[in-house]
Design an enzyme around this catalytic site. Structure first.
Site, PDB file in Angstrom:
ATOM      1  N   CYS A 169      15.560  26.926  22.744  1.00  0.00           N
ATOM      2  CA  CYS A 169      16.052  27.852  23.767  1.00  0.00           C
ATOM      3  C   CYS A 169      17.032  29.052  23.203  1.00  0.00           C
ATOM      4  O   CYS A 169      17.044  29.812  24.226  1.00  0.00           O
ATOM      5  CB  CYS A 169      16.734  27.014  24.731  1.00  0.00           C
TER       6      CYS A 169
ATOM      7  N   HIS B  22      20.865  31.867  29.427  1.00  0.00           N
ATOM      8  CA  HIS B  22      19.642  31.028  29.404  1.00  0.00           C
ATOM      9  C   HIS B  22      19.515  30.103  30.779  1.00  0.00           C
ATOM     10  O   HIS B  22      20.573  29.500  31.145  1.00  0.00           O
ATOM     11  CB  HIS B  22      19.534  29.974  28.022  1.00  0.00           C
TER      12      HIS B  22
ATOM     13  N   ASN C 279      12.910  26.233  33.341  1.00  0.00           N
ATOM     14  CA  ASN C 279      13.621  26.596  32.022  1.00  0.00           C
ATOM     15  C   ASN C 279      12.393  26.841  30.954  1.00  0.00           C
ATOM     16  O   ASN C 279      11.518  26.073  30.863  1.00  0.00           O
ATOM     17  CB  ASN C 279      14.303  25.202  31.563  1.00  0.00           C
TER      18      ASN C 279
HETATM   19  O1  UT7 Z   1      17.571  24.122  27.600  1.00  0.00           O
HETATM   20  C1  UT7 Z   1      17.983  23.318  26.447  1.00  0.00           C
HETATM   21  C2  UT7 Z   1      19.105  22.560  27.197  1.00  0.00           C
HETATM   22  N1  UT7 Z   1      18.930  21.689  28.080  1.00  0.00           N
HETATM   23  C3  UT7 Z   1      19.705  21.588  29.097  1.00  0.00           C
HETATM   24  O2  UT7 Z   1      20.704  22.245  29.299  1.00  0.00           O
HETATM   25  C4  UT7 Z   1      19.630  20.403  29.986  1.00  0.00           C
HETATM   26  C5  UT7 Z   1      20.781  19.846  30.179  1.00  0.00           C
HETATM   27  N2  UT7 Z   1      20.947  18.711  31.222  1.00  0.00           N
HETATM   28  C6  UT7 Z   1      20.396  18.981  32.504  1.00  0.00           C
HETATM   29  O3  UT7 Z   1      20.142  19.768  32.938  1.00  0.00           O
HETATM   30  C7  UT7 Z   1      20.675  17.622  33.417  1.00  0.00           C
HETATM   31  O4  UT7 Z   1      21.478  16.536  32.506  1.00  0.00           O
HETATM   32  C8  UT7 Z   1      19.498  17.039  33.872  1.00  0.00           C
HETATM   33  C9  UT7 Z   1      18.982  17.840  35.077  1.00  0.00           C
HETATM   34  C10 UT7 Z   1      18.531  16.762  33.032  1.00  0.00           C
HETATM   35  C11 UT7 Z   1      19.864  15.681  34.761  1.00  0.00           C
HETATM   36  O5  UT7 Z   1      20.601  15.542  35.586  1.00  0.00           O
HETATM   37  P1  UT7 Z   1      22.062  14.735  35.570  1.00  0.00           P
HETATM   38  O6  UT7 Z   1      22.762  14.998  36.615  1.00  0.00           O
HETATM   39  O7  UT7 Z   1      22.586  14.742  34.206  1.00  0.00           O
HETATM   40  O8  UT7 Z   1      21.349  13.353  35.971  1.00  0.00           O
HETATM   41  P2  UT7 Z   1      21.106  11.939  34.992  1.00  0.00           P
HETATM   42  O9  UT7 Z   1      20.405  12.184  33.795  1.00  0.00           O
HETATM   43  O10 UT7 Z   1      22.706  11.431  34.844  1.00  0.00           O
HETATM   44  O11 UT7 Z   1      20.348  11.151  35.919  1.00  0.00           O
HETATM   45  C12 UT7 Z   1      21.016  10.489  36.957  1.00  0.00           C
HETATM   46  C13 UT7 Z   1      19.997   9.679  38.002  1.00  0.00           C
HETATM   47  C14 UT7 Z   1      19.387   8.672  36.870  1.00  0.00           C
HETATM   48  O12 UT7 Z   1      19.321   7.359  37.759  1.00  0.00           O
HETATM   49  P3  UT7 Z   1      20.262   6.249  37.887  1.00  0.00           P
HETATM   50  O13 UT7 Z   1      20.241   5.815  36.326  1.00  0.00           O
HETATM   51  O14 UT7 Z   1      21.364   7.062  38.108  1.00  0.00           O
HETATM   52  O15 UT7 Z   1      19.674   5.311  38.645  1.00  0.00           O
HETATM   53  C15 UT7 Z   1      17.900   9.066  36.494  1.00  0.00           C
HETATM   54  O16 UT7 Z   1      16.996   8.293  36.315  1.00  0.00           O
HETATM   55  O17 UT7 Z   1      18.744  10.606  38.246  1.00  0.00           O
HETATM   56  C16 UT7 Z   1      17.527   9.940  37.772  1.00  0.00           C
HETATM   57  N3  UT7 Z   1      16.663  11.095  37.411  1.00  0.00           N
HETATM   58  C17 UT7 Z   1      15.615  11.538  38.459  1.00  0.00           C
HETATM   59  N4  UT7 Z   1      15.632  11.261  39.856  1.00  0.00           N
HETATM   60  C18 UT7 Z   1      14.640  11.893  40.574  1.00  0.00           C
HETATM   61  C19 UT7 Z   1      16.436  11.565  36.541  1.00  0.00           C
HETATM   62  N5  UT7 Z   1      15.208  12.600  36.496  1.00  0.00           N
HETATM   63  C20 UT7 Z   1      15.052  12.325  37.789  1.00  0.00           C
HETATM   64  C21 UT7 Z   1      13.884  12.932  38.608  1.00  0.00           C
HETATM   65  N6  UT7 Z   1      14.016  12.690  39.939  1.00  0.00           N
HETATM   66  N7  UT7 Z   1      13.292  14.052  38.084  1.00  0.00           N
END
Ligand code: UT7
Length: 317
Positions: A113, A244, A274
């Site tokens: 990225c 980004h 992204n």
């Molecule tokens: O570009 C290179 C660098 N990349 C980034 O900068 C990405 C950085 N990370 C992020 O943008 C975020 O961490 C994400 C968007 C990937 C995830 O958001 P989050 O607020 O960190 O969510 P999380 O990973 O803590 O997940 C929260 C909950 C989980 O469920 P439980 O364990 O709380 O029951 C996940 O399983 O959300 C669930 N979950 C989803 N639910 C519905 C994860 N993906 C999804 C989804 N739809 N697509």
């Protein structure tokens, strides 16, 4: 020493748009979750016949047209991608062939990225030292090819596209500073685990999103400080933040760090998702073409991504 100035921008998105609702049919997700956690509404995905090189070609042609440059004027091509068309020739060479350019240096850069920041920074060094006078700098990706479409934690995040700019030797100040960093210690947080040498196939994106998110916010905060200090600028000297586009919450955190209202931040993550190395030049082109970014304004471009890699380019447009 020459200065290096951006004289044209261009971009290209695949025809096909995939909305959050479309993804609800593929994996257990919802428009509400994707919108609230990422700020994404839709992303563009390539169809048969569209590749990283074909997207790059259209973006490059637009940038050359804006800069008033013909193929024979280009004396350097640097293309940032993690999703090349082939192992070789490089996508930069494939682009060179498509544009009918012969003889100039052309190579790919892989910094995920942060790839476009690495590419722009490298091109600027060529121009400053007199090794090139008119460079084509491109970020182009077909991330959809390395996404696991059964993994809801990653497949909702990424999109395809390309952005390009023409960087020319100039007596007017253009690129003011560049800062590049990497730390290979974090491979387990964000990676595509396969490759030619170890598995003979690429595999798919794996990410521990929450940990990457926290690292991205703190690291981008540091790069903002580093850039301002190196240029002896105040936060208020920055006219536009062109970050980004990974997640609107990461973008908002960086804007807050700069004390900037979101009206001075170019946001395309809602429309593009992204697009990795393509996201900054895509966003730049959108804001140049809709008239928001004007000549003489100060732009801060920054990125964080796999590697980890991170960096910034400060430029007077
Ligand atoms: O570009 C290179 C660098 N990349 C980034 O900068 C990405 C950085 N990370 C992020 O943008 C975020 O961490 C994400 C968007 C990937 C995830 O958001 P989050 O607020 O960190 O969510 P999380 O990973 O803590 O997940 C929260 C909950 C989980 O469920 P439980 O364990 O709380 O029951 C996940 O399983 O959300 C669930 N979950 C989803 N639910 C519905 C994860 N993906 C999804 C989804 N739809 N697509």
């Amino acid at each position: 020493m020459n200065l290096a100035r951006i004289t044209g921008t261009g971009s290209c998105l695949p025809q096909r748009a995939v909305t959050n609702q479309d993804l609800e049919d593929l994996v257990d997700t919802s428009d509400d979750w994707i919108w609230e956690r990422t700020g994404i509404r839709k992303r563009h995905i390539v169809s048969a016949g569209e590749t990283t090189a074909s997207l790059a070609e259209q973006a490059a042609c637009q940038a050359m047209q804006m800069a008033g440059k013909r193929p024979q004027d280009i004396d350097l091509i640097i293309l940032a991608t993690t999703t090349p068309d082939q192992v070789f020739p490089s996508t930069a060479c494939l682009l060179q062939q498509r544009l009918g350019i012969h003889g100039c240096a052309a190579f790919d850069i892989q910094a995920v990225c942060t790839g476009f920041i690495y590419a722009l920074s490298t091109a600027e060094k060529f121009i400053r030292t007199g090794s090139a006078r008119c460079a084509l700098v491109v970020g182009a990706e077909t991330l959809s090819k390395i996404v696991d479409w059964t993994d809801r934690t990653t497949c909702v995040l990424f999109g395809d596209g390309a952005g390009a700019l023409v960087l020319e030797a100039s007596e007017e100040s253009g690129i003011l500073s560049t800062h590049l960093h990497a730390d290979g210690a974090y491979e387990n947080l964000l990676r595509v685990p396969g490759g030619i040498s170890n598995r003979e196939a690429s595999g798919y994106i794996e990410m521990r999103g929450n940990e990457v998110f926290r690292m991205a916010v703190t690291t981008l905060g540091r790069i903002v400080d580093e850039t301002l200090e190196a240029n002896q600028l105040h936060k208020s000297d920055i006219d536009w933040l062109i970050p980004h586009q990974a997640n609107i919450r990461i973008i908002q955190a960086t804007a807050k760090k700069l004390g900037m209202g979101m009206e001075r931040v170019v946001v395309t993550v809602d429309q593009h998702g992204n697009t990795s190395a393509a996201s900054i030049p895509l966003a730049l082109d959108v804001a140049v073409r809709d008239g928001r970014i004007q000549r003489g304004e100060t732009l801060l471009m920054e990125a964080f991504g796999g590697g980890f890699t991170w960096g910034s380019v400060l430029a007077k447009f």
